[in-house]
Design an enzyme around this catalytic site. Sequence first.
Site, PDB file in Angstrom:
ATOM      1  N   VAL A 168      -4.229 -24.287   8.753  1.00  0.00           N
ATOM      2  CA  VAL A 168      -3.868 -23.715   7.315  1.00  0.00           C
ATOM      3  C   VAL A 168      -4.065 -22.155   7.357  1.00  0.00           C
ATOM      4  O   VAL A 168      -2.968 -21.283   6.682  1.00  0.00           O
ATOM      5  CB  VAL A 168      -5.110 -24.439   6.488  1.00  0.00           C
ATOM      6  CG1 VAL A 168      -4.792 -23.600   5.113  1.00  0.00           C
ATOM      7  CG2 VAL A 168      -4.945 -25.714   6.247  1.00  0.00           C
ATOM      8  N   GLU A 169      -4.837 -21.597   8.329  1.00  0.00           N
ATOM      9  CA  GLU A 169      -5.013 -20.059   8.013  1.00  0.00           C
ATOM     10  C   GLU A 169      -3.901 -19.470   8.711  1.00  0.00           C
ATOM     11  O   GLU A 169      -3.354 -18.535   8.118  1.00  0.00           O
ATOM     12  CB  GLU A 169      -6.486 -19.647   8.711  1.00  0.00           C
ATOM     13  CG  GLU A 169      -7.831 -20.043   7.988  1.00  0.00           C
ATOM     14  CD  GLU A 169      -8.062 -19.218   6.671  1.00  0.00           C
ATOM     15  OE1 GLU A 169      -7.228 -18.275   6.384  1.00  0.00           O
ATOM     16  OE2 GLU A 169      -8.692 -19.776   5.763  1.00  0.00           O
ATOM     17  N   THR A 170      -3.559 -19.799   9.775  1.00  0.00           N
ATOM     18  CA  THR A 170      -2.608 -18.896  10.702  1.00  0.00           C
ATOM     19  C   THR A 170      -1.582 -19.941  11.110  1.00  0.00           C
ATOM     20  O   THR A 170      -0.790 -19.239  12.219  1.00  0.00           O
ATOM     21  CB  THR A 170      -3.287 -17.872  11.580  1.00  0.00           C
ATOM     22  OG1 THR A 170      -3.993 -18.737  12.725  1.00  0.00           O
ATOM     23  CG2 THR A 170      -4.301 -16.953  10.858  1.00  0.00           C
ATOM     24  N   TYR A 181      -7.665 -25.553  -1.325  1.00  0.00           N
ATOM     25  CA  TYR A 181      -7.759 -25.268   0.409  1.00  0.00           C
ATOM     26  C   TYR A 181      -8.641 -26.298   0.868  1.00  0.00           C
ATOM     27  O   TYR A 181      -8.358 -26.665   2.046  1.00  0.00           O
ATOM     28  CB  TYR A 181      -8.384 -23.829   0.276  1.00  0.00           C
ATOM     29  CG  TYR A 181      -8.675 -23.409   1.518  1.00  0.00           C
ATOM     30  CD1 TYR A 181      -7.619 -22.791   2.478  1.00  0.00           C
ATOM     31  CD2 TYR A 181      -9.930 -23.774   2.175  1.00  0.00           C
ATOM     32  CE1 TYR A 181      -7.959 -22.420   3.682  1.00  0.00           C
ATOM     33  CE2 TYR A 181     -10.159 -23.262   3.685  1.00  0.00           C
ATOM     34  CZ  TYR A 181      -9.335 -22.770   4.358  1.00  0.00           C
ATOM     35  OH  TYR A 181      -9.507 -22.326   5.513  1.00  0.00           O
TER      36      TYR A 181
END
Length: 341
Positions: free
Chosen positions: A130-132, A318
Amino acid sequence: MKRLPTALLLGLLGSLSPLSGHAGQAAAGFSGEPAVKAFIVSMHEQYGFDIAHLTRQFAAIQPNATVLRAIRPPAEPAKQRSWQRYRQRFVNPRRVEGGQRFWNEHGAILQRAEAIYGVPPEIIVAIIGVETEYGQNMGSFGVLEALASLAFHYPPRADFFRGELEQFLLMARENGVSPLEIKGSYAGAIGIPQFMPSSQRRYAVDFDGDDRIDLRRSTTDAIGSVGRFLQQHGWQKGAPVAVPARLNGDPAALLAEGIKPALTVRQLEARGVVVAADDDADRPAALIDLVTPDEATEYWLGFDNFYVITRYNRSSFYAMSVFQLAEALREVRDNRLSARP
Protein backbone atom coordinates in the site's frame (compact mmCIF):
# COMPACT_ATOMS: atom_id res chain seq x y z
CA MET A 1 31.98 25.23 26.13
CA LYS A 2 29.95 28.33 26.90
CA ARG A 3 27.22 29.00 24.37
CA LEU A 4 26.55 32.40 22.88
CA PRO A 5 23.28 34.17 23.81
CA THR A 6 20.41 33.46 21.42
CA ALA A 7 20.04 37.11 20.40
CA LEU A 8 23.70 37.25 19.40
CA LEU A 9 23.38 33.98 17.48
CA LEU A 10 20.42 35.36 15.54
CA GLY A 11 22.43 38.45 14.74
CA LEU A 12 25.32 36.38 13.47
CA LEU A 13 22.91 34.25 11.47
CA GLY A 14 21.53 37.35 9.78
CA SER A 15 25.01 38.36 8.77
CA LEU A 16 25.42 35.08 6.89
CA SER A 17 22.82 36.15 4.29
CA PRO A 18 24.78 37.60 1.36
CA LEU A 19 21.92 39.74 0.06
CA SER A 20 19.15 41.83 1.56
CA GLY A 21 15.66 42.76 0.51
CA HIS A 22 13.18 40.71 -1.52
CA ALA A 23 15.70 39.48 -4.09
CA GLY A 24 18.06 38.50 -1.30
CA GLN A 25 15.36 36.48 0.45
CA ALA A 26 14.67 34.58 -2.76
CA ALA A 27 18.37 33.88 -3.29
CA ALA A 28 18.74 32.72 0.31
CA GLY A 29 15.86 30.27 0.00
CA PHE A 30 14.45 29.28 3.37
CA SER A 31 17.44 30.64 5.28
CA GLY A 32 16.19 34.21 4.94
CA GLU A 33 12.98 33.56 6.89
CA PRO A 34 12.98 34.71 10.54
CA ALA A 35 11.24 31.51 11.74
CA VAL A 36 13.85 29.39 9.97
CA LYS A 37 16.69 31.43 11.46
CA ALA A 38 15.22 30.81 14.92
CA PHE A 39 14.91 27.10 14.13
CA ILE A 40 18.56 26.93 13.06
CA VAL A 41 19.64 28.58 16.29
CA SER A 42 17.49 26.11 18.23
CA MET A 43 19.16 23.17 16.46
CA HIS A 44 22.54 24.63 17.35
CA GLU A 45 21.63 25.17 20.99
CA GLN A 46 19.93 21.80 21.51
CA TYR A 47 22.02 19.50 19.34
CA GLY A 48 25.21 21.32 18.40
CA PHE A 49 24.49 21.76 14.69
CA ASP A 50 26.84 24.16 12.93
CA ILE A 51 24.91 27.34 12.18
CA ALA A 52 26.73 28.25 8.97
CA HIS A 53 26.44 24.73 7.55
CA LEU A 54 22.73 24.43 8.37
CA THR A 55 22.10 27.92 6.96
CA ARG A 56 23.66 26.88 3.64
CA GLN A 57 21.44 23.82 3.50
CA PHE A 58 18.28 25.86 4.09
CA ALA A 59 19.48 28.41 1.53
CA ALA A 60 19.46 25.63 -1.08
CA ILE A 61 15.72 24.99 -0.73
CA GLN A 62 12.56 27.08 -0.92
CA PRO A 63 8.84 26.71 -0.19
CA ASN A 64 7.37 24.01 -2.43
CA ALA A 65 3.93 24.93 -3.77
CA THR A 66 3.19 21.35 -4.88
CA VAL A 67 3.75 20.07 -1.34
CA LEU A 68 1.50 22.75 0.12
CA ARG A 69 -1.27 21.95 -2.36
CA ALA A 70 -1.01 18.22 -1.73
CA ILE A 71 -1.28 18.48 2.05
CA ARG A 72 -4.49 20.50 2.03
CA PRO A 73 -7.72 18.54 2.57
CA PRO A 74 -10.24 18.40 -0.31
CA ALA A 75 -12.51 21.41 -0.62
CA GLU A 76 -15.54 19.15 -0.19
CA PRO A 77 -14.30 16.12 1.77
CA ALA A 78 -17.76 14.68 2.45
CA LYS A 79 -18.53 14.40 -1.25
CA GLN A 80 -15.11 13.08 -2.26
CA ARG A 81 -14.66 10.44 0.45
CA SER A 82 -15.37 7.04 -1.11
CA TRP A 83 -14.35 3.67 0.32
CA GLN A 84 -14.82 1.81 -2.95
CA ARG A 85 -12.71 4.29 -4.90
CA TYR A 86 -10.01 4.19 -2.21
CA ARG A 87 -10.06 0.39 -2.05
CA GLN A 88 -9.63 0.00 -5.81
CA ARG A 89 -6.32 1.86 -5.64
CA PHE A 90 -4.77 -0.69 -3.29
CA VAL A 91 -6.69 -3.97 -3.40
CA ASN A 92 -6.36 -4.94 -7.02
CA PRO A 93 -4.76 -7.69 -9.14
CA ARG A 94 -1.58 -5.72 -9.79
CA ARG A 95 -0.79 -5.29 -6.09
CA VAL A 96 -1.76 -8.85 -5.31
CA GLU A 97 0.60 -10.18 -7.99
CA GLY A 98 3.33 -7.77 -6.94
CA GLY A 99 2.85 -8.92 -3.36
CA GLN A 100 3.26 -12.55 -4.35
CA ARG A 101 6.58 -11.75 -6.04
CA PHE A 102 7.75 -9.73 -3.05
CA TRP A 103 6.74 -12.52 -0.64
CA ASN A 104 8.50 -15.17 -2.73
CA GLU A 105 11.68 -13.11 -2.92
CA HIS A 106 11.81 -12.17 0.75
CA GLY A 107 10.03 -15.12 2.37
CA ALA A 108 12.83 -16.05 4.77
CA ILE A 109 13.15 -12.47 6.03
CA LEU A 110 9.38 -12.22 6.51
CA GLN A 111 9.41 -15.46 8.50
CA ARG A 112 12.19 -14.10 10.72
CA ALA A 113 10.24 -10.89 11.30
CA GLU A 114 7.16 -12.91 12.25
CA ALA A 115 9.20 -15.02 14.69
CA ILE A 116 10.61 -11.93 16.39
CA TYR A 117 7.67 -9.51 16.28
CA GLY A 118 4.63 -11.77 15.92
CA VAL A 119 3.32 -9.97 12.83
CA PRO A 120 2.27 -12.30 9.96
CA PRO A 121 4.04 -11.89 6.62
CA GLU A 122 0.91 -10.89 4.73
CA ILE A 123 0.38 -7.84 6.95
CA ILE A 124 3.97 -6.63 6.47
CA VAL A 125 3.79 -7.26 2.72
CA ALA A 126 0.43 -5.47 2.48
CA ILE A 127 1.68 -2.38 4.29
CA ILE A 128 4.70 -2.13 2.00
CA GLY A 129 2.39 -2.78 -0.95
CA VAL A 130 0.00 0.00 0.00
CA GLU A 131 2.76 2.43 0.94
CA THR A 132 5.12 2.16 -2.04
CA GLU A 133 3.92 -0.76 -4.19
CA TYR A 134 6.78 -2.88 -2.85
CA GLY A 135 9.41 -0.17 -3.06
CA GLN A 136 8.61 1.03 -6.57
CA ASN A 137 7.19 4.44 -5.62
CA MET A 138 9.11 5.93 -2.70
CA GLY A 139 8.53 9.57 -3.60
CA SER A 140 10.57 12.14 -5.52
CA PHE A 141 10.34 15.16 -3.22
CA GLY A 142 13.39 16.45 -1.41
CA VAL A 143 12.52 15.60 2.18
CA LEU A 144 14.26 18.64 3.64
CA GLU A 145 12.33 20.97 1.34
CA ALA A 146 9.02 19.15 1.89
CA LEU A 147 9.29 19.19 5.68
CA ALA A 148 10.46 22.80 5.76
CA SER A 149 7.57 23.85 3.52
CA LEU A 150 5.10 22.21 5.89
CA ALA A 151 6.86 23.32 9.07
CA PHE A 152 7.01 26.99 8.12
CA HIS A 153 4.19 27.48 5.59
CA TYR A 154 1.37 25.19 6.72
CA PRO A 155 0.08 26.61 10.04
CA PRO A 156 -2.53 23.89 10.79
CA ARG A 157 0.22 21.31 11.43
CA ALA A 158 3.31 23.44 11.79
CA ASP A 159 4.27 22.08 15.21
CA PHE A 160 4.07 18.47 14.02
CA PHE A 161 6.19 19.08 10.94
CA ARG A 162 8.76 21.16 12.81
CA GLY A 163 9.18 18.18 15.09
CA GLU A 164 9.62 15.90 12.08
CA LEU A 165 12.09 18.36 10.52
CA GLU A 166 14.13 18.27 13.72
CA GLN A 167 14.06 14.46 13.76
CA PHE A 168 14.99 14.34 10.07
CA LEU A 169 18.11 16.47 10.56
CA LEU A 170 19.15 14.31 13.51
CA MET A 171 18.53 11.15 11.49
CA ALA A 172 20.56 12.42 8.53
CA ARG A 173 23.46 13.35 10.80
CA GLU A 174 23.37 9.98 12.57
CA ASN A 175 23.52 8.17 9.23
CA GLY A 176 26.19 10.41 7.71
CA VAL A 177 23.93 11.50 4.84
CA SER A 178 23.33 15.00 3.52
CA PRO A 179 19.70 15.97 4.19
CA LEU A 180 19.62 17.51 0.71
CA GLU A 181 20.13 14.08 -0.88
CA ILE A 182 17.18 12.24 0.68
CA LYS A 183 13.98 11.89 -1.36
CA GLY A 184 10.55 10.89 -0.08
CA SER A 185 6.86 11.71 -0.13
CA TYR A 186 5.35 15.20 -0.15
CA ALA A 187 4.76 14.79 3.61
CA GLY A 188 8.35 13.76 4.33
CA ALA A 189 7.88 9.99 4.60
CA ILE A 190 10.97 8.01 3.66
CA GLY A 191 11.90 4.73 2.06
CA ILE A 192 10.28 1.42 1.23
CA PRO A 193 7.92 1.50 4.25
CA GLN A 194 7.43 5.32 4.18
CA PHE A 195 8.43 6.02 7.78
CA MET A 196 8.30 9.57 9.04
CA PRO A 197 11.67 10.62 10.49
CA SER A 198 10.49 10.31 14.11
CA SER A 199 9.25 6.78 13.43
CA GLN A 200 12.52 5.83 11.78
CA ARG A 201 14.54 7.03 14.76
CA ARG A 202 12.18 5.37 17.25
CA TYR A 203 11.17 2.09 15.60
CA ALA A 204 13.40 1.25 12.63
CA VAL A 205 15.89 -1.61 13.01
CA ASP A 206 19.08 -2.80 11.35
CA PHE A 207 17.53 -6.10 10.28
CA ASP A 208 20.25 -7.04 7.78
CA GLY A 209 23.08 -6.67 10.30
CA ASP A 210 25.24 -4.19 8.37
CA ASP A 211 25.43 -1.75 11.32
CA ARG A 212 23.24 0.88 9.68
CA ILE A 213 19.54 1.44 9.12
CA ASP A 214 18.67 2.11 5.49
CA LEU A 215 14.97 2.08 4.71
CA ARG A 216 15.57 3.37 1.19
CA ARG A 217 17.85 0.61 -0.09
CA SER A 218 17.51 -2.31 2.31
CA THR A 219 14.29 -4.28 1.90
CA THR A 220 15.43 -6.38 4.85
CA ASP A 221 15.62 -3.33 7.12
CA ALA A 222 12.21 -2.22 5.84
CA ILE A 223 10.56 -5.57 6.62
CA GLY A 224 12.01 -5.73 10.11
CA SER A 225 11.12 -2.12 10.81
CA VAL A 226 7.47 -2.55 9.80
CA GLY A 227 7.24 -5.61 12.06
CA ARG A 228 8.81 -3.79 14.99
CA PHE A 229 6.62 -0.71 14.49
CA LEU A 230 3.46 -2.81 14.70
CA GLN A 231 4.75 -4.87 17.63
CA GLN A 232 5.70 -1.73 19.56
CA HIS A 233 2.21 -0.34 19.00
CA GLY A 234 0.57 -3.40 20.52
CA TRP A 235 0.16 -6.01 17.78
CA GLN A 236 -1.35 -9.20 19.25
CA LYS A 237 0.05 -12.35 17.67
CA GLY A 238 -2.67 -14.63 16.30
CA ALA A 239 -5.48 -12.22 17.16
CA PRO A 240 -8.10 -11.15 14.58
CA VAL A 241 -8.03 -7.83 12.79
CA ALA A 242 -11.63 -7.15 11.73
CA VAL A 243 -14.93 -8.88 10.91
CA PRO A 244 -17.94 -7.74 8.84
CA ALA A 245 -20.93 -6.45 10.76
CA ARG A 246 -24.51 -5.30 10.26
CA LEU A 247 -26.35 -2.72 12.29
CA ASN A 248 -29.89 -2.46 13.59
CA GLY A 249 -30.57 1.16 14.38
CA ASP A 250 -28.66 4.44 14.25
CA PRO A 251 -24.85 4.00 14.26
CA ALA A 252 -24.07 7.58 15.30
CA ALA A 253 -23.49 6.92 19.00
CA LEU A 254 -21.23 3.92 18.39
CA LEU A 255 -19.24 5.71 15.70
CA ALA A 256 -18.74 8.62 18.07
CA GLU A 257 -16.84 6.23 20.36
CA GLY A 258 -13.98 6.33 17.83
CA ILE A 259 -11.85 3.58 16.29
CA LYS A 260 -10.03 2.53 19.45
CA PRO A 261 -11.70 -0.65 20.75
CA ALA A 262 -13.53 0.07 23.99
CA LEU A 263 -16.65 -2.11 24.11
CA THR A 264 -16.70 -5.90 23.86
CA VAL A 265 -18.40 -7.62 20.95
CA ARG A 266 -21.10 -8.77 23.37
CA GLN A 267 -21.73 -5.15 24.46
CA LEU A 268 -21.83 -4.00 20.86
CA GLU A 269 -24.32 -6.75 20.01
CA ALA A 270 -26.52 -5.51 22.83
CA ARG A 271 -26.53 -2.12 21.10
CA GLY A 272 -27.66 -3.44 17.73
CA VAL A 273 -24.48 -4.72 16.07
CA VAL A 274 -24.82 -8.09 14.32
CA VAL A 275 -21.81 -10.27 13.50
CA ALA A 276 -21.72 -13.66 11.81
CA ALA A 277 -20.06 -15.49 14.74
CA ASP A 278 -19.60 -14.76 18.43
CA ASP A 279 -16.26 -16.51 18.95
CA ASP A 280 -14.80 -13.19 20.07
CA ALA A 281 -17.71 -12.09 22.27
CA ASP A 282 -15.43 -10.82 25.04
CA ARG A 283 -12.88 -9.17 22.77
CA PRO A 284 -12.88 -5.34 22.62
CA ALA A 285 -13.86 -3.88 19.28
CA ALA A 286 -14.94 -0.65 17.61
CA LEU A 287 -17.57 -0.03 14.95
CA ILE A 288 -15.98 0.98 11.64
CA ASP A 289 -17.95 2.64 8.86
CA LEU A 290 -16.71 2.55 5.28
CA VAL A 291 -18.68 5.12 3.34
CA THR A 292 -19.19 5.26 -0.43
CA PRO A 293 -21.45 7.97 -1.89
CA ASP A 294 -24.75 6.65 -3.29
CA GLU A 295 -24.08 3.16 -1.91
CA ALA A 296 -24.90 1.40 1.34
CA THR A 297 -22.27 1.96 4.03
CA GLU A 298 -20.11 -1.05 4.91
CA TYR A 299 -19.80 -1.77 8.62
CA TRP A 300 -17.06 -3.79 10.28
CA LEU A 301 -15.86 -4.44 13.79
CA GLY A 302 -12.22 -3.49 14.16
CA PHE A 303 -10.25 -5.22 16.92
CA ASP A 304 -7.04 -4.09 18.61
CA ASN A 305 -4.91 -5.21 15.66
CA PHE A 306 -7.01 -3.05 13.33
CA TYR A 307 -6.36 -0.10 15.62
CA VAL A 308 -2.62 -0.89 15.57
CA ILE A 309 -2.61 -0.61 11.76
CA THR A 310 -4.19 2.84 12.08
CA ARG A 311 -1.13 3.93 14.07
CA TYR A 312 0.76 3.61 10.78
CA ASN A 313 -1.79 5.80 9.03
CA ARG A 314 -4.70 7.13 11.05
CA SER A 315 -7.41 6.24 8.59
CA SER A 316 -9.93 3.41 8.73
CA PHE A 317 -9.85 3.30 4.91
CA TYR A 318 -6.09 2.75 5.05
CA ALA A 319 -6.25 0.05 7.72
CA MET A 320 -9.03 -1.82 5.94
CA SER A 321 -7.14 -1.66 2.63
CA VAL A 322 -4.07 -3.15 4.33
CA PHE A 323 -6.18 -5.87 5.94
CA GLN A 324 -8.05 -6.79 2.75
CA LEU A 325 -4.88 -6.77 0.64
CA ALA A 326 -3.24 -9.00 3.26
CA GLU A 327 -6.20 -11.39 3.15
CA ALA A 328 -6.03 -11.53 -0.65
CA LEU A 329 -2.27 -12.14 -0.55
CA ARG A 330 -2.64 -14.98 1.97
CA GLU A 331 -5.51 -16.59 0.04
CA VAL A 332 -3.64 -16.57 -3.28
CA ARG A 333 -0.46 -17.89 -1.66
CA ASP A 334 -2.27 -20.67 0.17
CA ASN A 335 -4.10 -21.70 -3.01
CA ARG A 336 -0.89 -21.81 -5.02
CA LEU A 337 0.93 -23.81 -2.37
CA SER A 338 -1.92 -26.31 -2.06
CA ALA A 339 -2.01 -26.75 -5.84
CA ARG A 340 1.62 -27.83 -5.99
CA PRO A 341 2.14 -31.59 -6.58
